[in-house]
Design an enzyme around this catalytic site. Sequence first.
Site, PDB file in Angstrom:
ATOM      1  CG  ASN A 286      -6.133  -8.146  -1.877  1.00 48.92           C
ATOM      2  OD1 ASN A 286      -6.093  -7.308  -2.847  1.00 48.92           O
ATOM      3  ND2 ASN A 286      -5.901  -7.822  -0.653  1.00 48.92           N
TER       4      ASN A 286
ATOM      5  CB  CYS B 166      -1.965  -0.302  -9.337  1.00 48.84           C
ATOM      6  SG  CYS B 166      -2.286   1.295  -8.754  1.00 48.84           S
TER       7      CYS B 166
ATOM      8  CG  MET C 170      -2.046  -1.255   0.973  1.00 48.99           C
ATOM      9  SD  MET C 170      -3.051  -1.135   2.633  1.00 48.99           S
ATOM     10  CE  MET C 170      -2.131  -1.950   3.782  1.00 48.99           C
TER      11      MET C 170
ATOM     12  CD  GLN D 194       3.139  -4.350  -5.985  1.00 55.72           C
ATOM     13  OE1 GLN D 194       2.913  -3.246  -5.601  1.00 55.72           O
ATOM     14  NE2 GLN D 194       1.899  -5.150  -5.929  1.00 55.72           N
TER      15      GLN D 194
HETATM   16  C1  LIG Z   1      -3.636   3.306   0.314  1.00 60.06           C
HETATM   17  C2  LIG Z   1      -3.521   2.516  -0.515  1.00 60.06           C
HETATM   18  C3  LIG Z   1      -2.410   2.027  -1.398  1.00 60.06           C
HETATM   19  C4  LIG Z   1      -2.301   0.919  -2.102  1.00 60.06           C
HETATM   20  N1  LIG Z   1      -1.138   0.887  -2.935  1.00 60.06           N
HETATM   21  C5  LIG Z   1      -1.133  -0.265  -3.488  1.00 60.06           C
HETATM   22  C6  LIG Z   1       0.097  -0.780  -4.061  1.00 60.06           C
HETATM   23  O1  LIG Z   1       1.200   0.017  -4.136  1.00 60.06           O
HETATM   24  N2  LIG Z   1       0.401  -1.884  -4.941  1.00 60.06           N
HETATM   25  C7  LIG Z   1      -0.674  -2.734  -5.105  1.00 60.06           C
HETATM   26  O2  LIG Z   1      -0.558  -3.680  -5.667  1.00 60.06           O
HETATM   27  N3  LIG Z   1      -1.929  -2.358  -4.294  1.00 60.06           N
HETATM   28  C8  LIG Z   1      -1.816  -1.422  -3.603  1.00 60.06           C
HETATM   29  N4  LIG Z   1      -3.285  -1.092  -3.063  1.00 60.06           N
HETATM   30  C9  LIG Z   1      -4.352  -2.134  -3.038  1.00 60.06           C
HETATM   31  C10 LIG Z   1      -4.157  -2.957  -1.855  1.00 60.06           C
HETATM   32  O3  LIG Z   1      -2.916  -3.594  -1.983  1.00 60.06           O
HETATM   33  C11 LIG Z   1      -5.132  -4.098  -1.981  1.00 60.06           C
HETATM   34  O4  LIG Z   1      -5.352  -4.867  -3.343  1.00 60.06           O
HETATM   35  C12 LIG Z   1      -6.601  -3.652  -1.835  1.00 60.06           C
HETATM   36  O5  LIG Z   1      -6.604  -2.348  -0.800  1.00 60.06           O
HETATM   37  C13 LIG Z   1      -7.565  -4.430  -1.539  1.00 60.06           C
HETATM   38  O6  LIG Z   1      -7.350  -5.179  -0.246  1.00 60.06           O
HETATM   39  P1  LIG Z   1      -7.986  -4.634   0.968  1.00 60.06           P
HETATM   40  O7  LIG Z   1      -9.471  -4.947   0.886  1.00 60.06           O
HETATM   41  O8  LIG Z   1      -7.653  -5.801   2.173  1.00 60.06           O
HETATM   42  O9  LIG Z   1      -7.616  -3.391   1.429  1.00 60.06           O
HETATM   43  C14 LIG Z   1      -3.439   0.105  -2.300  1.00 60.06           C
HETATM   44  C15 LIG Z   1      -4.270   0.336  -1.363  1.00 60.06           C
HETATM   45  C16 LIG Z   1      -4.442   1.294  -0.441  1.00 60.06           C
HETATM   46  C17 LIG Z   1      -5.627   1.448   0.265  1.00 60.06           C
END
Ligand SMILES: Cc1cc2nc3c(=O)[nH]c(=O)nc-3n(C[C@H](O)[C@H](O)[C@H](O)COP(=O)(O)O)c2cc1C
Length: 341
Positions: A219, A96, A14, A66
């Site tokens: 996920n 993303c 994230m 990543q």
């Molecule tokens: C603030 C934020 C930043 C994120 N940055 C990335 C990232 O850098 N790379 C990525 O693959 N996913 C990123 N994501 C997505 C998360 O890895 C994840 O796939 C998504 O939040 C869904 O999972 P969750 O419902 O458990 O939060 C980000 C999510 C959030 C909330």
Amino acid sequence: MNNTFNHLISIAPMVDKTDRHFRYFARLLTKKTLLYTEMITAQAIINGDKKKLLDFNPFENPIALQIAGSNPEELYKAVKIAEEWNYDEINLNAGCPSDKVSGNMMGASLMAYPELIAEMISSMKSATKKPVTVKHRIGISSSKVISSFMPYGSFNDFNHLSDFMSIINKAAPDRNILHARIAILEGLSPKENREIPPLDYAMVYTIKKEFPNSIIEINGGIKTLDDIHHHLTHVDSVMIGREAYSNPAFIARFDSFYDSKPTGQLTRRAIIEGFIPYIKDLEIKGENTHLALSHILGLFQNQSGSTMWKRLISTPSNGTKSSLLSDALASLPQDVLDKEL
Ligand SMILES: Cc1cc2nc3c(=O)[nH]c(=O)nc-3n(C[C@H](O)[C@H](O)[C@H](O)COP(=O)(O)O)c2cc1C
């Protein structure tokens, strides 16, 4: 398979959240969970300040890096550079939806080009002996990204996803992490696209059935221990993002999935006492502690003392934050501090 450890749970990459400070903090709460870096582009690794981007504290292990990119040669170079840092796993971001990323043909827009993803995975694998994994969605929708694989600008059905998996699996990724909702590349912010459209866990479970030899991680929207238990009956592992970040006490329960014996008393007091030397060390090095402390705001979520904790962390003070934290141990509710997490 090239997995080096028995893997069940990871904390999602994230941006602006899972930096080295958060990962140190998270490691106080869990010994086994795989932690991810924020996404870093291959070009940044090649051209940028490598130490700043890639350094981490060995205490954070196991840790996965990543990388986002779209050029197999650049990915090869970036992974070769990262070898010196000895990450436990390298992950390719193909999920993303952000304009900055997908507009540059990285992240989720790559899903329209599964052959290219396969080429990138192969290229990354030839640069390292470490596991190379890929994180993607269950489909995408776009009015702009058109390819021979996705002639109508979207795929949102099982057959298409299954074809996608067959193609990228030619490169034998060591794990596929599927965010169980399609990426919508225009019209929604990345934040909105983490809530809309609805999650489709069944699609991921069916993929595991269709590809039993692939290691499949699910996920999206996982919030409770029951959720984790349930998913692990269908797939190999789970990845948790926002709930782990906003409610760190949840992280403290993850190790219970690895062995039945208790891992020792984990309390908020022990976590704070473990984090104070880390903050002190930042102070000695003259680093700003604000960022590190911003990651621990949720430690008292849904507990008495939460408001006091947040105020303490966020308000500027004359003294050092490390001594303020030490003093706080006397004034925060003692029962909450000493309750097992
Ligand atoms: C603030 C934020 C930043 C994120 N940055 C990335 C990232 O850098 N790379 C990525 O693959 N996913 C990123 N994501 C997505 C998360 O890895 C994840 O796939 C998504 O939040 C869904 O999972 P969750 O419902 O458990 O939060 C980000 C999510 C959030 C909330």
